[in-house]
Design a protein around this motif. Structure first.
Motif, PDB file in Angstrom:
ATOM      1  N   HIS A  99       9.629   5.220  45.870  1.00  0.00           N
ATOM      2  CA  HIS A  99      10.042   3.867  45.490  1.00  0.00           C
ATOM      3  C   HIS A  99      11.523   3.829  45.120  1.00  0.00           C
ATOM      4  N   LEU A 163      11.577   4.113  35.293  1.00  0.00           N
ATOM      5  CA  LEU A 163      10.716   5.028  34.554  1.00  0.00           C
ATOM      6  C   LEU A 163       9.263   4.557  34.634  1.00  0.00           C
ATOM      7  N   GLY A 164       9.071   3.253  34.489  1.00  0.00           N
ATOM      8  CA  GLY A 164       7.729   2.680  34.525  1.00  0.00           C
ATOM      9  C   GLY A 164       7.081   2.796  35.894  1.00  0.00           C
ATOM     10  N   ILE A 165       7.886   2.682  36.932  1.00  0.00           N
ATOM     11  CA  ILE A 165       7.343   2.870  38.290  1.00  0.00           C
ATOM     12  C   ILE A 165       6.858   4.312  38.437  1.00  0.00           C
ATOM     13  N   TYR A 167       6.026   6.264  35.995  1.00  0.00           N
ATOM     14  CA  TYR A 167       4.873   6.418  35.106  1.00  0.00           C
ATOM     15  C   TYR A 167       3.593   5.933  35.792  1.00  0.00           C
ATOM     16  N   ALA A 168       3.681   4.768  36.440  1.00  0.00           N
ATOM     17  CA  ALA A 168       2.502   4.214  37.110  1.00  0.00           C
ATOM     18  C   ALA A 168       2.028   5.159  38.222  1.00  0.00           C
ATOM     19  N   LEU A 169       2.968   5.741  38.948  1.00  0.00           N
ATOM     20  CA  LEU A 169       2.594   6.691  40.010  1.00  0.00           C
ATOM     21  C   LEU A 169       1.843   7.873  39.413  1.00  0.00           C
ATOM     22  N   HIS A 171       0.382   8.104  36.395  1.00  0.00           N
ATOM     23  CA  HIS A 171      -0.864   7.697  35.739  1.00  0.00           C
ATOM     24  C   HIS A 171      -1.986   7.517  36.757  1.00  0.00           C
ATOM     25  N   ARG A 172      -1.609   6.996  37.912  1.00  0.00           N
ATOM     26  CA  ARG A 172      -2.624   6.734  38.942  1.00  0.00           C
ATOM     27  C   ARG A 172      -2.806   7.913  39.884  1.00  0.00           C
ATOM     28  N   LYS A 173      -2.147   9.005  39.550  1.00  0.00           N
ATOM     29  CA  LYS A 173      -2.248  10.237  40.338  1.00  0.00           C
ATOM     30  C   LYS A 173      -1.833  10.025  41.797  1.00  0.00           C
ATOM     31  N   TRP A 202       7.589  13.197  29.106  1.00  0.00           N
ATOM     32  CA  TRP A 202       6.323  12.920  29.786  1.00  0.00           C
ATOM     33  C   TRP A 202       6.281  13.486  31.218  1.00  0.00           C
TER      34      TRP A 202
END
Lengths: 380, 325
Positions: A99, A163-165, A167-169, A171-173, A202
């Motif tokens: 991304h 960072l949040g993008i 993180y989402a990747l 978190h969703r493995k 993280w």
């Protein structure tokens, strides 16, 4: 006003007439990145496509500058001219899982991820055929279908979003990474450091790419930043960092690819500083001669223009010819011109569309669950 | 129906929604191991683990922005501010990014996120920890803002906020956290945003309030009934944006006298907009000018002696109500 500018006359002289690279000590120091694995895997067609993408970005922006001077484009127009190898090189090594998010100097990244000139030019013109229906403007291009998350106007404001993008990747493995582009000026914003801390703490797959064009608006790096290089600031957070030259597309590809591999294989962030240069002012409305000399700009145009350098490389590799390069250049000019014609011919958004796209809920009345007034203009 | 506290009601809402939707996570300072500064998230770490209940460093800008980025990708993060006052160091992430990305992208990107935490005065914590920014948030198109005042509302509206596809700012109240009330247990107990609640019926005066000011309004209504035989209707706005304008106008048309009470500071507070809407839409129904009681217009005072007077209290509200009768 009209049609006077071409920021850099792209070379149409034979390769044998080029200046020797030892004129510039920086260039003399650079090594040849063309033989690295990531670049060896490029075939001729792909190399030409990368060259063409840089030319398209340059010609698009030159045409947008004319449109700005003609009064078709309002507000700010932050041109990327001079920095093209960074966006094109970076995007060329991303996979479909990766991304991109960037700041307000976003035209190059938008075109590099595959947005078409028409939707971008129309957005600049404030037309409803624009990528954001004329509601975002130059600084706010988006194409989530191409993993391009904007286009953000506040310096450094996109660094937590990237960072949040990531993180989402994680978190969703999912296996991708996020490339978060920023300028040298953004390295002095607080949220960047908060983001670096979290990225490292993280273990998030984010690559912060500092496009260091030397100036935070009109303030030179030596006047805006203590300590150098800027990327070294990642060290305080145990983040991998490195500095690279942004005028060599091959070098950019190698640097970004290594960082993406690291992000995806070990879920580790990186801070890459890519040294580059912009030929135009911070925004085109800004004075350009108060903080740097014409000679400095000329030096870059002559010796470090990423398009001319890559063109020379491809010619020396036997991949490109002068004739072919000229054809690609003409095609880019024609495409940019056509996009301007498209933008001119496109309708402005209707006033009735002003209140669309604010809330999901008001745009989807059939699925609305709340009640009451959402808007407070005196229309009731 | 079981009686639980406002705090437990929020906890139930969070727990049920995290169970229901794998995209929901709770993040913020001290929400996990510490069990929440005000114990709103007590037990959730044990129940859901550290992937869902996430302790953050003291970095509001980064974790708010991180949550916005995750929401853009389709997650539904719930961000806890220990106090809403702390959102001021994350202003850009909330007021530019969460609020405007949908608009600036021409509707291509949704930001289904909840920002929540207490936003109140009255606890002697001084000016930096006592902000009530519901007016700032409501002034920002793209954000929704709610101020639940009862345990049932806390649960039903929090669940609605988490399921909402737009960014919702939930302004709670530390003084209400121990308030008990009946709360339905059903999994799908939802109170839709934008629906005001008539707390008590009356004919002589309407007091319109939100948040803890609703409790003060009720006390004043009782006093007026007992001591002066005045029948007061109390309307709890519950939701600031969307706003239940119909309910506001209905009560104004019924009693013809209205007093607005809120903990916001007066200048450009929520109630200035409410007063404007009332005069615009129900001017002919007013028998007296609209009156307001807000927090006294200075930075929040520390001393109990000062702050108890500063925020709307029974006596100040009663005195203002008497001016209307």
């Amino acid at each position: 006003m009209e049609g006077i500018y071409h920021d850099a006359d792209l070379k149409d002289s034979p390769v044998s007439e080029k200046k020797t690279v030892v004129d510039s000590p920086d260039i003399a120091q650079t090594s040849d990145f063309s033989n690295l694995p990531i670049n060896l895997q490029l075939d001729s067609e792909e190399k030409i496509r990368l060259y063409s993408q840089m030319v398209r970005i340059r010609r698009f922006e030159e045409r947008s500058l004319r449109a700005y001077q003609q009064g078709h484009i309002g507000g700010f127009l932050h041109l990327y001219i001079g920095q093209e190898a960074v966006a094109v090189g970076s995007v060329s090594v991303m996979s479909e899982d990766d991304h991109v998010i960037t700041a307000y100097r976003d035209h190059g990244h938008a075109l590099a991820v595959g947005m078409d000139m028409d939707e971008c030019m129309a957005e600049l013109f404030g037309k409803r055929t624009g990528c954001s229906k004329g509601k975002g403007g130059s600084m706010h291009f988006f194409a989530p279908d191409k993993n391009f998350w904007g286009g953000h106007g506040i310096v450094g404001g996109q660094t937590p979003l990237g960072l949040g993008i990531a993180y989402a990747l994680k978190h969703r493995k999912k296996k991708g990474a996020c490339m978060c582009f920023m300028g040298d000026g953004a390295t002095n914003q607080g949220p960047f450091y908060e983001s670096l801390n979290l990225a490292s703490l993280w273990g998030l797959p984010v690559v912060y790419i500092i496009e260091n064009n030397g100036y935070s608006m009109g303030t030179a790096e030596s006047r805006h930043s203590a300590g150098e290089p800027l990327a070294r600031r990642g060290e305080a957070f145990d983040i991998n960092w490195s500095v690279h030259q942004g005028h060599d597309l091959y070098e950019v590809r190698d640097a970004i690819n290594n960082a993406l591999v690291l992000a995806k294989e070990s879920s580790s962030p990186s801070v890459l500083e890519i040294v580059t240069y912009r030929y135009r002012g911070h925004s085109v409305a800004d004075p350009d001669q108060t903080y740097r000399s014409k000679e400095e700009i000329e030096e870059y145009k002559q010796n470090k223009d990423p398009i001319n350098l890559f063109r020379d490389k491809l010619i020396s590799e036997g991949v490109l010819s002068d004739e072919k390069a000229n054809l690609l250049d003409q095609a880019a000019k024609d495409e940019a011109e056509a996009s301007a014609e498209f933008a001119i011919a496109s309708p402005f958004p209707e006033v009735s569309e002003l209140m669309d796209d604010v809330y999901w809920e008001t745009d989807n009345p059939d699925q609305k669950v709340s009640s009451g007034e959402m808007f407070f203009e005196s229309s009731r | 129906m079981p009686e639980i506290t406002y705090r437990e009601a929020l906890n139930q809402a969070l727990s049920e929604e995290i169970s229901r939707d794998p995209n929901v996570v709770l993040m913020g300072e001290e929400v996990a191991q510490f069990k929440g500064s005000y114990k709103v998230s007590e037990g959730l770490l044990e129940k859901f683990g550290p992937d869902k209940i996430i302790d953050t460093p003291i970095s509001e800008a980064a974790f708010s922005g991180l949550a916005v980025g995750a929401a853009m990708m389709g997650m539904r993060p719930v961000v806890e501010f220990m106090f809403w006052s702390f959102c001021y160091v994350a202003f850009d992430q909330i007021f530019n990014n969460a609020a405007s990305i949908r608009y600036m992208s021409g509707g291509l990107i949704n930001v289904p996120i909840v920002f929540r935490g207490p936003a109140n005065g009255g606890t002697n914590v001084g000016a930096t920890h006592s902000h009530t920014p519901e007016n700032f948030a409501a002034n920002t198109p793209g954000l929704k803002v709610i101020c639940p005042s009862t345990p049932a509302d806390a649960k039903g509206m929090m669940k609605a906020a988490i399921r909402d596809n737009d960014p919702v700012c939930v302004m709670e109240n530390t003084i209400l956290y121990n308030l008990k009330g009946e709360v339905p247990e059903e999994e799908d107990f939802i109170i839709p945003l934008g629906k005001a609640r008539t707390v008590c019926q009356g004919n002589d005066l309407s007091i319109i309030a939100h948040g803890r000011s609703v409790m003060v309004a009720l006390q004043v209504a009782e006093t007026l009934q007992e001591k002066h035989g005045v029948s007061v209707e109390v309307l709890d706005l519950r939701s600031i944006r969307p706003l239940d304008l119909d309910a506001i106008l209905d009560t104004v048309r019924k009693t013809n006298r209205v007093l607005l009470v809120e903990e916001n500071k007066p200048f450009c507070g929520v109630d200035s907009q409410i007063a404007y809407l009332i005069q615009e839409h129900a001017f002919d129904h007013l028998d007296a000018p609209v009156k307001r009681v807000s927090a006294i217009d200075v930075p929040q005072a520390y001393s109990k002696a000062l702050e108890n007077f500063q925020i709307p209290n029974h006596d100040r509200v009663l005195a203002k109500a008497m001016e209307l009768l």
